[in-house]
Design a protein around this motif. Structure first.
Motif, PDB file in Angstrom:
ATOM      1  N   MET A   1       0.738  -1.016  -0.144  1.00 13.59           N
ATOM      2  CA  MET A   1      -0.008   0.028   0.024  1.00 13.59           C
ATOM      3  C   MET A   1       1.074   1.152   0.074  1.00 13.59           C
ATOM      4  SD  MET A   1      -2.555   1.020   3.129  1.00 13.59           S
ATOM      5  CE  MET A   1      -3.608  -0.525   2.945  1.00 13.59           C
ATOM      6  N   GLN A   2       0.460   2.222  -0.757  1.00 14.65           N
ATOM      7  CA  GLN A   2       1.273   3.517  -1.096  1.00 14.65           C
ATOM      8  C   GLN A   2       0.742   4.502  -0.025  1.00 14.65           C
ATOM      9  OE1 GLN A   2       1.828   5.117  -4.704  1.00 14.65           O
ATOM     10  NE2 GLN A   2       2.051   2.954  -5.590  1.00 14.65           N
ATOM     11  N   ALA A   3       1.572   5.436   0.697  1.00 12.30           N
ATOM     12  CA  ALA A   3       1.166   6.391   1.271  1.00 12.30           C
ATOM     13  C   ALA A   3       2.439   7.552   1.337  1.00 12.30           C
ATOM     14  CB  ALA A   3       1.202   5.786   2.933  1.00 12.30           C
ATOM     15  N   THR A   4       2.266   8.735   1.959  1.00 13.99           N
ATOM     16  CA  THR A   4       3.149   9.801   2.204  1.00 13.99           C
ATOM     17  C   THR A   4       3.474   9.860   3.563  1.00 13.99           C
ATOM     18  OG1 THR A   4       2.016  10.873   0.253  1.00 13.99           O
ATOM     19  CG2 THR A   4       3.360  12.157   1.388  1.00 13.99           C
ATOM     20  N   ALA A   5       5.045  10.218   3.727  1.00 15.55           N
ATOM     21  CA  ALA A   5       5.335  10.212   5.096  1.00 15.55           C
ATOM     22  C   ALA A   5       4.837  11.643   5.541  1.00 15.55           C
ATOM     23  CB  ALA A   5       7.050  10.496   5.134  1.00 15.55           C
ATOM     24  N   TYR A   6       4.283  11.620   6.681  1.00 13.23           N
ATOM     25  CA  TYR A   6       3.518  12.805   7.357  1.00 13.23           C
ATOM     26  C   TYR A   6       4.554  13.357   8.443  1.00 13.23           C
ATOM     27  CZ  TYR A   6      -0.016  15.773   9.270  1.00 13.23           C
ATOM     28  OH  TYR A   6      -0.754  16.818   9.862  1.00 13.23           O
ATOM     29  N   THR A   7       4.972  12.458   9.551  1.00 18.56           N
ATOM     30  CA  THR A   7       5.753  12.965  10.745  1.00 18.56           C
ATOM     31  C   THR A   7       6.765  11.891  10.906  1.00 18.56           C
ATOM     32  OG1 THR A   7       4.423  11.808  12.134  1.00 18.56           O
ATOM     33  CG2 THR A   7       3.778  14.175  11.839  1.00 18.56           C
ATOM     34  N   TYR A   8       7.919  12.346  11.648  1.00 18.40           N
ATOM     35  CA  TYR A   8       8.820  11.310  11.757  1.00 18.40           C
ATOM     36  C   TYR A   8       9.696  11.997  12.920  1.00 18.40           C
ATOM     37  CZ  TYR A   8      12.916   8.477  11.719  1.00 18.40           C
ATOM     38  OH  TYR A   8      14.241   7.588  12.145  1.00 18.40           O
ATOM     39  N   ASP A   9       9.903  10.992  13.927  1.00 21.82           N
ATOM     40  CA  ASP A   9      10.661  11.697  15.212  1.00 21.82           C
ATOM     41  C   ASP A   9      11.862  10.450  15.184  1.00 21.82           C
ATOM     42  OD1 ASP A   9      12.065  11.635  17.650  1.00 21.82           O
ATOM     43  OD2 ASP A   9      10.151  11.982  18.639  1.00 21.82           O
ATOM     44  N   SER A  10      13.275  11.042  14.783  1.00 20.65           N
ATOM     45  CA  SER A  10      14.376  10.394  14.537  1.00 20.65           C
ATOM     46  C   SER A  10      15.039   9.866  15.861  1.00 20.65           C
ATOM     47  CB  SER A  10      15.652  11.176  13.981  1.00 20.65           C
ATOM     48  OG  SER A  10      15.787  12.259  14.859  1.00 20.65           O
ATOM     49  N   GLU A  11      14.690  10.183  16.907  1.00 17.40           N
ATOM     50  CA  GLU A  11      15.009   9.627  18.522  1.00 17.40           C
ATOM     51  C   GLU A  11      14.008   8.310  18.687  1.00 17.40           C
ATOM     52  OE1 GLU A  11      15.101  12.218  21.768  1.00 17.40           O
ATOM     53  OE2 GLU A  11      16.097  13.954  20.503  1.00 17.40           O
ATOM     54  N   THR A  12      12.895   8.427  18.628  1.00 16.96           N
ATOM     55  CA  THR A  12      12.056   7.147  18.668  1.00 16.96           C
ATOM     56  C   THR A  12      11.876   6.212  17.331  1.00 16.96           C
ATOM     57  OG1 THR A  12       9.813   8.306  18.268  1.00 16.96           O
ATOM     58  CG2 THR A  12      10.672   8.574  20.539  1.00 16.96           C
ATOM     59  N   ARG A  13      12.257   6.745  16.436  1.00 17.25           N
ATOM     60  CA  ARG A  13      12.025   6.367  15.187  1.00 17.25           C
ATOM     61  C   ARG A  13      10.619   5.758  14.779  1.00 17.25           C
ATOM     62  NH1 ARG A  13      15.672   3.095  17.486  1.00 17.25           N
ATOM     63  NH2 ARG A  13      14.616   1.310  16.964  1.00 17.25           N
ATOM     64  N   SER A  14       9.728   6.720  15.068  1.00 17.64           N
ATOM     65  CA  SER A  14       8.414   6.320  14.897  1.00 17.64           C
ATOM     66  C   SER A  14       7.771   7.611  14.128  1.00 17.64           C
ATOM     67  CB  SER A  14       7.731   5.993  16.321  1.00 17.64           C
ATOM     68  OG  SER A  14       7.731   7.013  17.166  1.00 17.64           O
ATOM     69  N   GLY A  15       6.522   7.449  13.642  1.00 24.77           N
ATOM     70  CA  GLY A  15       5.825   8.537  13.341  1.00 24.77           C
ATOM     71  C   GLY A  15       4.509   8.127  12.691  1.00 24.77           C
ATOM     72  N   SER A  16       4.257   8.917  11.524  1.00 26.52           N
ATOM     73  CA  SER A  16       2.927   8.448  10.869  1.00 26.52           C
ATOM     74  C   SER A  16       3.026   9.014   9.342  1.00 26.52           C
ATOM     75  CB  SER A  16       1.965   9.301  11.343  1.00 26.52           C
ATOM     76  OG  SER A  16       1.800  10.750  11.243  1.00 26.52           O
ATOM     77  N   VAL A  17       2.111   8.316   8.606  1.00 27.81           N
ATOM     78  CA  VAL A  17       2.218   8.570   7.156  1.00 27.81           C
ATOM     79  C   VAL A  17       0.545   8.694   6.919  1.00 27.81           C
ATOM     80  CG1 VAL A  17       3.770   6.647   6.419  1.00 27.81           C
ATOM     81  CG2 VAL A  17       1.559   5.983   6.847  1.00 27.81           C
ATOM     82  N   LEU A  18       0.458   9.186   5.923  1.00 28.68           N
ATOM     83  CA  LEU A  18      -1.107   9.872   5.341  1.00 28.68           C
ATOM     84  C   LEU A  18      -1.364   8.748   4.181  1.00 28.68           C
ATOM     85  CD1 LEU A  18      -0.972  13.682   5.433  1.00 28.68           C
ATOM     86  CD2 LEU A  18      -2.005  12.289   6.831  1.00 28.68           C
ATOM     87  N   LEU A  19      -2.479   8.004   4.211  1.00 25.77           N
ATOM     88  CA  LEU A  19      -2.819   7.447   3.180  1.00 25.77           C
ATOM     89  C   LEU A  19      -3.263   8.229   2.017  1.00 25.77           C
ATOM     90  CD1 LEU A  19      -4.970   4.562   5.022  1.00 25.77           C
ATOM     91  CD2 LEU A  19      -2.422   4.528   4.327  1.00 25.77           C
ATOM     92  N   ASP A  20      -3.658   7.877   0.819  1.00 30.98           N
ATOM     93  CA  ASP A  20      -4.074   8.802  -0.346  1.00 30.98           C
ATOM     94  C   ASP A  20      -5.431   9.340  -0.137  1.00 30.98           C
ATOM     95  OD1 ASP A  20      -1.762   8.129  -1.529  1.00 30.98           O
ATOM     96  OD2 ASP A  20      -2.473   6.571  -2.864  1.00 30.98           O
ATOM     97  N   ASP A  21      -6.141   8.617   0.881  1.00 26.73           N
ATOM     98  CA  ASP A  21      -7.587   9.290   1.041  1.00 26.73           C
ATOM     99  C   ASP A  21      -7.143  10.327   2.166  1.00 26.73           C
ATOM    100  OD1 ASP A  21      -7.291   7.972   3.637  1.00 26.73           O
ATOM    101  OD2 ASP A  21      -8.970   6.650   3.076  1.00 26.73           O
ATOM    102  N   GLY A  22      -6.252  10.654   2.885  1.00 28.16           N
ATOM    103  CA  GLY A  22      -5.883  11.611   4.011  1.00 28.16           C
ATOM    104  C   GLY A  22      -5.845  10.896   5.434  1.00 28.16           C
ATOM    105  N   THR A  23      -5.946   9.798   5.550  1.00 24.06           N
ATOM    106  CA  THR A  23      -6.303   9.084   6.733  1.00 24.06           C
ATOM    107  C   THR A  23      -4.879   9.103   7.340  1.00 24.06           C
ATOM    108  OG1 THR A  23      -7.916   7.669   6.068  1.00 24.06           O
ATOM    109  CG2 THR A  23      -6.725   7.246   8.136  1.00 24.06           C
ATOM    110  N   PRO A  24      -4.547   9.635   8.575  1.00 23.85           N
ATOM    111  CA  PRO A  24      -3.244   9.416   9.240  1.00 23.85           C
ATOM    112  C   PRO A  24      -3.153   7.989   9.727  1.00 23.85           C
ATOM    113  CG  PRO A  24      -4.486  10.799  10.520  1.00 23.85           C
ATOM    114  CD  PRO A  24      -5.253  10.290   9.486  1.00 23.85           C
TER     115      PRO A  24
END
Length: 67
Positions: free
Chosen positions: A1-24
């Motif tokens: 599934m494709q998405a767009t990187a939205y947030t990323y925290d390099s210290e925790t190596r976690s974050g979120s992506v946005l699906l093509d419909d805008g869902t985080p």
């Protein structure tokens, strides 16, 4: 599934992506590490995989989308 990187925290190596419909959708360090990435910038196109057959399951892999 494709998405767009939205947030990323390099210290925790976690974050979120946005699906093509805008869902985080959040991802944890294990999903980030599974993709072999070193860092991620907002706006980068990524490929994600989710657990099991459930499209709403947790993200298990985040990697760069290549064409």
């Amino acid at each position: 599934m494709q998405a767009t990187a939205y947030t990323y925290d390099s210290e925790t190596r976690s974050g979120s992506v946005l699906l093509d419909d805008g869902t985080p959708v959040p991802f944890d360090a294990a999903a980030f590490d599974a993709g072999g990435l070193r860092l991620l910038r907002a706006g980068q196109r990524v490929r994600i995989e989710r657990a099991g057959d459930d499209a709403d399951g947790p993200v298990t892999l985040v990697t760069l989308q290549t064409f």
